[in-house]
Motif scaffolding. Structure first.
Motif, short mmCIF file in Angstrom:
data_model
loop_
_atom_site.label_atom_id
_atom_site.label_comp_id
_atom_site.label_asym_id
_atom_site.label_seq_id
_atom_site.Cartn_x
_atom_site.Cartn_y
_atom_site.Cartn_z
N GLY A 1 0.50 -1.54 -0.27
CA GLY A 1 -0.46 0.00 0.12
C GLY A 1 0.95 1.47 0.07
O GLY A 1 0.27 2.56 -0.30
N CYS A 2 2.04 1.55 0.00
CA CYS A 2 2.99 2.32 0.31
C CYS A 2 3.48 3.03 -0.96
O CYS A 2 4.27 3.44 -1.44
CB CYS A 2 4.20 2.03 1.21
N VAL A 3 3.63 2.31 -1.94
CA VAL A 3 3.98 1.79 -3.71
C VAL A 3 3.57 3.16 -3.89
O VAL A 3 4.13 3.17 -4.29
CB VAL A 3 4.20 0.39 -3.89
N PRO A 4 2.32 3.03 -3.90
CA PRO A 4 1.60 3.86 -5.42
C PRO A 4 1.77 5.13 -4.57
O PRO A 4 1.99 5.84 -5.21
CB PRO A 4 0.09 3.12 -5.91
N VAL A 5 1.77 5.74 -2.57
CA VAL A 5 1.88 6.92 -2.80
C VAL A 5 3.52 7.82 -2.12
O VAL A 5 3.25 8.16 -2.01
CB VAL A 5 1.35 7.27 -1.52
N CYS A 6 3.95 6.28 -2.46
CA CYS A 6 5.59 7.33 -2.59
C CYS A 6 5.75 8.35 -4.10
O CYS A 6 5.59 7.18 -4.73
CB CYS A 6 6.34 6.54 -2.68
N PRO A 7 6.33 9.63 -3.64
CA PRO A 7 6.12 10.66 -4.94
C PRO A 7 7.38 10.01 -5.77
O PRO A 7 7.76 10.34 -6.73
CB PRO A 7 5.91 11.76 -4.68
N ALA A 8 8.41 9.56 -4.79
CA ALA A 8 9.97 9.83 -5.50
C ALA A 8 9.56 7.72 -5.97
O ALA A 8 10.82 7.91 -6.30
CB ALA A 8 10.92 10.41 -4.54
N GLY A 9 9.32 7.23 -5.51
CA GLY A 9 9.83 6.09 -6.19
C GLY A 9 10.76 5.00 -5.52
O GLY A 9 10.95 4.06 -6.02
N ALA A 10 10.69 5.43 -4.03
CA ALA A 10 11.64 4.96 -3.50
C ALA A 10 11.07 3.37 -2.36
O ALA A 10 12.25 2.97 -2.25
CB ALA A 10 11.53 6.16 -2.74
N LEU A 11 10.27 3.46 -2.87
CA LEU A 11 9.81 2.06 -2.66
C LEU A 11 8.58 0.45 -3.47
O LEU A 11 7.98 1.49 -4.14
CB LEU A 11 8.95 1.94 -1.92
N ARG A 12 9.45 -0.01 -3.97
CA ARG A 12 8.94 -1.40 -4.35
C ARG A 12 8.53 -2.75 -3.64
O ARG A 12 9.07 -2.61 -2.98
CB ARG A 12 10.18 -1.56 -5.19
N LEU A 13 7.83 -3.41 -4.40
CA LEU A 13 7.76 -4.83 -4.06
C LEU A 13 7.38 -5.69 -4.81
O LEU A 13 7.76 -5.92 -5.34
CB LEU A 13 5.66 -4.65 -3.89
N SER A 14 9.51 -6.52 -4.17
CA SER A 14 9.49 -7.62 -4.90
C SER A 14 8.02 -8.46 -4.94
O SER A 14 7.56 -9.15 -4.30
CB SER A 14 10.31 -8.48 -4.20
N GLY A 15 7.85 -9.20 -6.52
CA GLY A 15 7.11 -9.95 -7.09
C GLY A 15 6.36 -8.62 -7.48
O GLY A 15 5.10 -10.18 -8.42
N PHE A 16 5.44 -7.71 -7.25
CA PHE A 16 4.64 -6.80 -8.28
C PHE A 16 5.33 -6.13 -8.79
O PHE A 16 6.41 -5.52 -8.47
CB PHE A 16 3.58 -6.68 -7.08
N SER A 17 5.45 -6.58 -10.71
CA SER A 17 5.92 -5.18 -11.38
C SER A 17 4.21 -4.17 -11.97
O SER A 17 3.51 -5.15 -12.70
CB SER A 17 6.66 -5.43 -11.93
N PRO A 18 3.89 -3.36 -11.94
CA PRO A 18 3.15 -2.55 -12.82
C PRO A 18 3.17 -2.63 -14.11
O PRO A 18 1.94 -3.64 -14.49
CB PRO A 18 2.93 -1.26 -12.48
#
Length: 390
Positions: A71-88
């Motif tokens: 849930g934190c991945v899309p709200v980060c405006p800098a793209g500093a967070l990613r979720l392993s195993g999920f690629s947009p």
């Protein structure tokens, strides 16, 4: 089998590791680290498990609390967070532009085919608008009835907010989000899993062993407070201005911006940057931008410039917060052609090499030969020589 005595947060972390989902942070992209100030706390506000801790020199994830919901991945405006195993990008490829798509979260118990994602909180209006540009009209969401007891926290409020934003931007052309009833039928065929990588037994054991080794090292070699007291190490060892990465959600939408029927009343979800005439050319905006929308260019001691590419901008606001003279102007975007426009030079300064120190400077007069610092030192030298009668 999990230890019954373990806490729910620890169980969530163990399940996230078992399923191949782990939150990956690139702290050098974090706005707080790049700007050395409290510029953003969106990820911490979105985390239902209180697993994210932000400071001026660190972005820390409490692995015992994090459940890997994303849930934190899309709200980060800098793209500093990613979720392993999920690629947009892989997610959109799995949808394949079908008019009707069935999405299952990790807690869904419904039968049938469709696309599986870790949690509906990884979706936002940019990703769903990009799916609409590919031809997706309706998304049937399976598993929302589990939100009240899911370890990832509820996603209903987030989806409602995303739906309102889509309607405001696209009107009647916005993709429809339909909550499927419990036990509802899904599409026929297999499921395309986008919530975890295909881990072999050996890969999983290697991942689990690395995590166990890290935890053992922390226990065997504890860090005493006195060991870090008085150190002069910088908050980041390296040139943070050389690290930048486009936001994946933003780039997927920018590549499809001309295919969407944007409403005439609302501006597009981008904002342009321009520089006022009183810009001093300090280059801090171009050096600290995490996505590379603003870039600083230096050609030795002969010129310096700042350029802007609209498609990369996430409107994080770091540039306006750091500008010492408030020279950055913001303008709304009303046409798709403004987003796809090529990179534009906002400021160009021709420099002259100082006759004393050799550094580049912008001459205030045509016959200036020294930079401001050397000019002051030269004036002081002449004043001292005059006082000494030399």
């Amino acid at each position: 089998m999990l230890n019954p005595a373990s806490t729910p947060s620890t169980q969530g972390a163990a399940l996230a590791l078992l399923e191949g989902r782990e939150l990956l942070e690139e702290e050098t992209l974090c706005l707080n680290l790049r700007g050395r100030g409290e510029h953003c706390h969106r990820c911490a506000a979105a985390c239902h498990a209180d697993a994210l801790f932000l400071s001026l020199d660190a972005l820390e994830v409490d692995r015992a609390r994090c459940t890997g919901c994303g849930g934190c991945v899309p709200v980060c405006p800098a793209g500093a967070l990613r979720l392993s195993g999920f690629s947009p990008a892989r997610f959109l490829a799995a949808l394949d532009g079908a008019p009707e798509v069935h999405l299952h979260c990790g807690a869904s118990r419904d039968d049938g085919g469709g696309v599986v994602i870790p949690c509906f909180k990884v979706l936002d209006e940019r990703l769903l608008a990009a799916a609409r540009a590919d031809g997706v009209e309706t998304l049937h969401l399976h598993g929302l009835e589990q939100c009240t007891r899911c370890r990832h926290g509820g996603a209903l409020e987030w989806l409602d907010r995303v739906g309102r934003r889509l309607t405001r931007r696209l009107g009647e052309s916005a993709p429809r989000l339909h909550q499927s009833p419990p036990g509802g039928s899904a599409a026929a065929g297999p499921r395309a899993r986008q919530d975890q990588p295909q881990l072999s037994r050996r890969a999983f054991l290697r991942l689990a062993g690395a995590r166990a080794s890290l935890e053992a090292a922390r226990w065997l070699v504890p860090v005493e407070e006195d060991d870090e007291a008085g150190t002069d190490l910088p908050f980041f060892q390296g040139d943070i201005t050389e690290i930048r990465r486009p936001h994946p959600y933003q780039m997927l939408l920018a590549a499809r911006v001309e295919q969407l029927p944007w409403g005439a009343e609302q501006p597009l979800p981008w904002r342009l940057r321009t520089l006022e005439a009183h810009c001093t050319g300090c280059l801090v905006c171009g050096q600290r931008c995490p996505t590379g929308a603003l870039l600083a260019h230096e050609e030795g001691h002969s010129a310096l410039a700042i350029s802007f590419e609209p498609a990369l901008c996430t409107d994080c606001g770091l540039c306006t917060a750091l500008c010492p003279v408030e020279a950055i102007a913001i303008q709304p975007v009303h046409r798709a052609s403004q987003v796809t426009a090529p990179r534009e030079t906002l400021m160009m300064r021709r420099l002259r090499a100082c006759a004393r120190c050799g550094d580049g400077f912008e001459p205030e007069t045509p016959d200036a030969k020294h930079c401001p610092i050397c000019a002051k030192e030269r004036a002081l030298d002449e004043e001292w020589l005059a006082m000494l009668g030399a």
